[in-house]
Scaffold this motif. Structure first.
Motif, PDB file in Angstrom:
ATOM      1  N   ILE A  23       0.838  -1.196   0.000  1.00  0.00           N
ATOM      2  CA  ILE A  23       0.000   0.000   0.000  1.00  0.00           C
ATOM      3  C   ILE A  23       0.870   1.242   0.000  1.00  0.00           C
ATOM      4  CG2 ILE A  23      -1.663   1.351   1.358  1.00  0.00           C
ATOM      5  CD1 ILE A  23      -2.797  -1.277   2.389  1.00  0.00           C
ATOM      6  N   TYR A  24       0.478   2.204  -0.811  1.00  0.00           N
ATOM      7  CA  TYR A  24       1.001   3.557  -0.709  1.00  0.00           C
ATOM      8  C   TYR A  24      -0.021   4.321   0.113  1.00  0.00           C
ATOM      9  CZ  TYR A  24       4.354   2.620  -4.494  1.00  0.00           C
ATOM     10  OH  TYR A  24       5.385   2.110  -5.255  1.00  0.00           O
ATOM     11  N   GLY A  25       0.391   4.793   1.276  1.00  0.00           N
ATOM     12  CA  GLY A  25      -0.591   5.385   2.173  1.00  0.00           C
ATOM     13  C   GLY A  25      -0.025   6.505   3.009  1.00  0.00           C
ATOM     14  N   ALA A  26      -0.795   6.916   4.011  1.00  0.00           N
ATOM     15  CA  ALA A  26      -0.385   7.942   4.958  1.00  0.00           C
ATOM     16  C   ALA A  26      -1.322   7.870   6.148  1.00  0.00           C
ATOM     17  CB  ALA A  26      -0.426   9.337   4.326  1.00  0.00           C
ATOM     18  N   ALA A  27      -0.761   7.964   7.326  1.00  0.00           N
ATOM     19  CA  ALA A  27      -1.571   7.908   8.548  1.00  0.00           C
ATOM     20  C   ALA A  27      -2.640   8.987   8.527  1.00  0.00           C
ATOM     21  CB  ALA A  27      -0.670   8.075   9.766  1.00  0.00           C
ATOM     22  N   GLY A  28      -3.832   8.631   8.965  1.00  0.00           N
ATOM     23  CA  GLY A  28      -4.914   9.601   9.065  1.00  0.00           C
ATOM     24  C   GLY A  28      -5.576   9.958   7.754  1.00  0.00           C
ATOM     25  N   SER A  29      -5.246   9.250   6.681  1.00  0.00           N
ATOM     26  CA  SER A  29      -5.789   9.593   5.366  1.00  0.00           C
ATOM     27  C   SER A  29      -6.616   8.446   4.799  1.00  0.00           C
ATOM     28  CB  SER A  29      -4.650   9.955   4.413  1.00  0.00           C
ATOM     29  OG  SER A  29      -3.852   8.820   4.128  1.00  0.00           O
ATOM     30  N   GLY A  30      -7.047   8.601   3.547  1.00  0.00           N
ATOM     31  CA  GLY A  30      -7.920   7.627   2.916  1.00  0.00           C
ATOM     32  C   GLY A  30      -7.446   6.190   2.931  1.00  0.00           C
ATOM     33  N   PRO A  31      -6.149   5.938   2.715  1.00  0.00           N
ATOM     34  CA  PRO A  31      -5.685   4.549   2.726  1.00  0.00           C
ATOM     35  C   PRO A  31      -5.909   3.820   4.045  1.00  0.00           C
ATOM     36  CG  PRO A  31      -4.070   5.962   1.669  1.00  0.00           C
ATOM     37  CD  PRO A  31      -5.113   6.861   2.256  1.00  0.00           C
ATOM     38  N   VAL A  32      -6.146   4.573   5.126  1.00  0.00           N
ATOM     39  CA  VAL A  32      -6.404   3.929   6.421  1.00  0.00           C
ATOM     40  C   VAL A  32      -7.627   3.021   6.332  1.00  0.00           C
ATOM     41  CG1 VAL A  32      -7.062   4.361   8.829  1.00  0.00           C
ATOM     42  CG2 VAL A  32      -5.234   5.686   7.776  1.00  0.00           C
ATOM     43  N   ALA A  33      -8.618   3.398   5.532  1.00  0.00           N
ATOM     44  CA  ALA A  33      -9.793   2.535   5.361  1.00  0.00           C
ATOM     45  C   ALA A  33      -9.400   1.206   4.730  1.00  0.00           C
ATOM     46  CB  ALA A  33     -10.843   3.239   4.504  1.00  0.00           C
ATOM     47  N   ILE A  34      -8.496   1.242   3.752  1.00  0.00           N
ATOM     48  CA  ILE A  34      -8.018   0.018   3.111  1.00  0.00           C
ATOM     49  C   ILE A  34      -7.280  -0.840   4.124  1.00  0.00           C
ATOM     50  CG2 ILE A  34      -6.715  -0.909   1.173  1.00  0.00           C
ATOM     51  CD1 ILE A  34      -8.969   1.116   0.387  1.00  0.00           C
ATOM     52  N   GLU A  35      -6.403  -0.215   4.880  1.00  0.00           N
ATOM     53  CA  GLU A  35      -5.622  -0.942   5.873  1.00  0.00           C
ATOM     54  C   GLU A  35      -6.528  -1.569   6.937  1.00  0.00           C
ATOM     55  OE1 GLU A  35      -2.371   1.503   7.419  1.00  0.00           O
ATOM     56  OE2 GLU A  35      -2.501   2.700   5.590  1.00  0.00           O
ATOM     57  N   ALA A  36      -7.528  -0.815   7.382  1.00  0.00           N
ATOM     58  CA  ALA A  36      -8.435  -1.333   8.404  1.00  0.00           C
ATOM     59  C   ALA A  36      -9.185  -2.560   7.906  1.00  0.00           C
ATOM     60  CB  ALA A  36      -9.420  -0.244   8.833  1.00  0.00           C
ATOM     61  N   VAL A  37      -9.623  -2.522   6.649  1.00  0.00           N
ATOM     62  CA  VAL A  37     -10.330  -3.666   6.075  1.00  0.00           C
ATOM     63  C   VAL A  37      -9.405  -4.879   5.986  1.00  0.00           C
ATOM     64  CG1 VAL A  37     -11.324  -4.525   3.913  1.00  0.00           C
ATOM     65  CG2 VAL A  37     -12.093  -2.346   4.876  1.00  0.00           C
ATOM     66  N   LEU A  38      -8.165  -4.656   5.593  1.00  0.00           N
ATOM     67  CA  LEU A  38      -7.216  -5.771   5.525  1.00  0.00           C
ATOM     68  C   LEU A  38      -6.941  -6.340   6.921  1.00  0.00           C
ATOM     69  CD1 LEU A  38      -4.798  -4.363   2.814  1.00  0.00           C
ATOM     70  CD2 LEU A  38      -6.268  -6.376   2.597  1.00  0.00           C
TER      71      LEU A  38
ATOM     72  N   LEU B  31      -9.183  -6.441   9.343  1.00  0.00           N
ATOM     73  CA  LEU B  31     -10.358  -7.250   9.652  1.00  0.00           C
ATOM     74  C   LEU B  31     -10.364  -8.556   8.867  1.00  0.00           C
ATOM     75  CD1 LEU B  31     -13.096  -4.469   9.732  1.00  0.00           C
ATOM     76  CD2 LEU B  31     -12.173  -5.719  11.693  1.00  0.00           C
ATOM     77  N   MET B  32      -9.850  -8.510   7.643  1.00  0.00           N
ATOM     78  CA  MET B  32      -9.781  -9.719   6.814  1.00  0.00           C
ATOM     79  C   MET B  32      -8.648 -10.650   7.227  1.00  0.00           C
ATOM     80  SD  MET B  32     -10.467  -8.156   3.004  1.00  0.00           S
ATOM     81  CE  MET B  32     -12.133  -7.804   2.424  1.00  0.00           C
ATOM     82  N   GLU B  33      -7.742 -10.115   8.074  1.00  0.00           N
ATOM     83  CA  GLU B  33      -6.556 -10.868   8.509  1.00  0.00           C
ATOM     84  C   GLU B  33      -5.711 -11.299   7.305  1.00  0.00           C
ATOM     85  OE1 GLU B  33      -7.991 -13.986  11.055  1.00  0.00           O
ATOM     86  OE2 GLU B  33      -8.332 -12.612  12.722  1.00  0.00           O
ATOM     87  N   VAL B  34      -5.561 -10.354   6.381  1.00  0.00           N
ATOM     88  CA  VAL B  34      -4.782 -10.574   5.161  1.00  0.00           C
ATOM     89  C   VAL B  34      -3.460  -9.812   5.290  1.00  0.00           C
ATOM     90  CG1 VAL B  34      -4.708 -10.140   2.680  1.00  0.00           C
ATOM     91  CG2 VAL B  34      -6.840 -10.876   3.746  1.00  0.00           C
ATOM     92  N   PRO B  35      -2.326 -10.444   4.973  1.00  0.00           N
ATOM     93  CA  PRO B  35      -1.029  -9.762   5.094  1.00  0.00           C
ATOM     94  C   PRO B  35      -0.902  -8.571   4.149  1.00  0.00           C
ATOM     95  CG  PRO B  35      -0.744 -12.143   4.844  1.00  0.00           C
ATOM     96  CD  PRO B  35      -2.177 -11.858   4.557  1.00  0.00           C
ATOM     97  N   TYR B  36      -0.367  -7.474   4.668  1.00  0.00           N
ATOM     98  CA  TYR B  36      -0.112  -6.296   3.860  1.00  0.00           C
ATOM     99  C   TYR B  36       0.992  -5.490   4.522  1.00  0.00           C
ATOM    100  CZ  TYR B  36      -2.369  -3.277   7.328  1.00  0.00           C
ATOM    101  OH  TYR B  36      -2.670  -2.602   8.485  1.00  0.00           O
ATOM    102  N   GLN B  37       1.547  -4.566   3.767  1.00  0.00           N
ATOM    103  CA  GLN B  37       2.491  -3.619   4.330  1.00  0.00           C
ATOM    104  C   GLN B  37       2.294  -2.262   3.672  1.00  0.00           C
ATOM    105  OE1 GLN B  37       6.598  -4.490   3.483  1.00  0.00           O
ATOM    106  NE2 GLN B  37       6.218  -4.952   1.330  1.00  0.00           N
ATOM    107  N   VAL B  38       2.538  -1.210   4.452  1.00  0.00           N
ATOM    108  CA  VAL B  38       2.546   0.127   3.878  1.00  0.00           C
ATOM    109  C   VAL B  38       3.936   0.313   3.287  1.00  0.00           C
ATOM    110  CG1 VAL B  38       2.253   2.592   4.289  1.00  0.00           C
ATOM    111  CG2 VAL B  38       0.848   0.937   5.547  1.00  0.00           C
ATOM    112  N   LEU B  39       4.032   0.097   1.992  1.00  0.00           N
ATOM    113  CA  LEU B  39       5.313   0.129   1.304  1.00  0.00           C
ATOM    114  C   LEU B  39       5.891   1.532   1.246  1.00  0.00           C
ATOM    115  CD1 LEU B  39       7.329  -1.604  -0.408  1.00  0.00           C
ATOM    116  CD2 LEU B  39       6.021  -0.905  -2.423  1.00  0.00           C
ATOM    117  N   VAL B  40       5.017   2.514   1.017  1.00  0.00           N
ATOM    118  CA  VAL B  40       5.437   3.911   0.933  1.00  0.00           C
ATOM    119  C   VAL B  40       4.485   4.767   1.755  1.00  0.00           C
ATOM    120  CG1 VAL B  40       5.749   5.905  -0.590  1.00  0.00           C
ATOM    121  CG2 VAL B  40       6.450   3.622  -1.354  1.00  0.00           C
ATOM    122  N   GLU B  41       5.036   5.547   2.668  1.00  0.00           N
ATOM    123  CA  GLU B  41       4.255   6.503   3.452  1.00  0.00           C
ATOM    124  C   GLU B  41       4.420   7.864   2.785  1.00  0.00           C
ATOM    125  OE1 GLU B  41       1.930   7.316   7.111  1.00  0.00           O
ATOM    126  OE2 GLU B  41       2.525   5.485   6.085  1.00  0.00           O
ATOM    127  N   ALA B  42       3.328   8.406   2.262  1.00  0.00           N
ATOM    128  CA  ALA B  42       3.437   9.628   1.457  1.00  0.00           C
ATOM    129  C   ALA B  42       2.244  10.546   1.676  1.00  0.00           C
ATOM    130  CB  ALA B  42       3.555   9.273  -0.025  1.00  0.00           C
TER     131      ALA B  42
END
Length: 216
Positions: free
Chosen positions: A4-19, A21-32
């Motif tokens: 994930i390309y994301g940033a704390a407190g922003s839209g990608p947080v919804a994606i991360e939260a869903v992952l 809950l799904m217990e699916v492995p992910y990483q925030v590759l780029v914080e931007a």
């Protein structure tokens, strides 16, 4: 693993939260935090020429942008998580309706708010009014959505969906939760319920901490 390309407190947080809950492995590759300027946007443009978040890179290397599209795609890839009404389900049409409404009517306002000069140029005298009008527009849209829903435990009934996560995250932004609670009282208890999910307690603290700026 999803990247994930994301940033704390922003839209990608919804994606991360869903992952989460799904217990699916992910990483925030780029914080931007792209709203902070060209240097941050440059981190994203190689994968998204719009220089916007979120961006999800699948395990096959495919790039997906647009928050609603990513959330819908994830529910298709991980149906076992049961985070979306199935096709043919009575709540499916309203699920798709509101999943489209949020980015079209609400999320789009932040492109203006983050950098008012995109619309007003160098005329800084109009910035305050522009910011107030966009905040009022966002509040109005939440009110419209609230007037069309009859939430139960969650927005569409007894079963949580990615729509609940999407609204919970977006409702923390301007004009803030206090006003959200005023204009969307029917949805207020749902977002509080999602805020309090045990499965997301540590996640919220890490990626979108509670604070008095938005909660009330």
């Amino acid at each position: 693993m999803y990247n994930i390309y994301g940033a704390a407190g922003s839209g990608p947080v919804a994606i991360e939260a869903v992952l989460e809950l799904m217990e699916v492995p992910y990483q925030v590759l780029v914080e931007a935090p792209t709203w902070e300027g060209e240097a941050e946007r440059a981190k994203v443009t190689p994968v998204n020429p719009m220089a916007q978040l979120p961006v999800l890179v699948t395990t096959q290397g495919e790039v997906i942008t647009e928050s609603a599209a990513i959330l819908l795609w994830l529910t298709e890839q991980h149906p076992e998580a049961n985070l979306a009404p199935k096709p043919g389900c009575a709540t499916r049409a309203q699920f798709l309706r509101w999943m489209s409404f949020i980015p079209a009517a609400i999320y789009s306002m932040y492109w203006v708010r983050d950098e008012p000069e995109r619309i007003a140029g160098d005329n800084k005298a109009v910035y305050p009014e522009l910011l107030q009008r966009t905040a009022d527009r966002i509040a109005h849209c939440w009110n419209v959505m609230d007037s069309q829903l009859t939430p139960q435990l969650f927005l569409l009934g007894q079963q949580m969906s990615v729509l609940d996560i999407y609204v919970t995250v977006a409702s923390r932004w301007t004009p803030g939760r206090r006003r959200f609670y005023q204009v969307a009282p029917g949805m207020a208890e749902v977002v509080r319920r999602v805020d309090g999910l045990v499965q997301l307690k540590d996640f919220w603290a890490r990626r979108f901490p509670f604070n008095t700026d938005w909660d009330g």
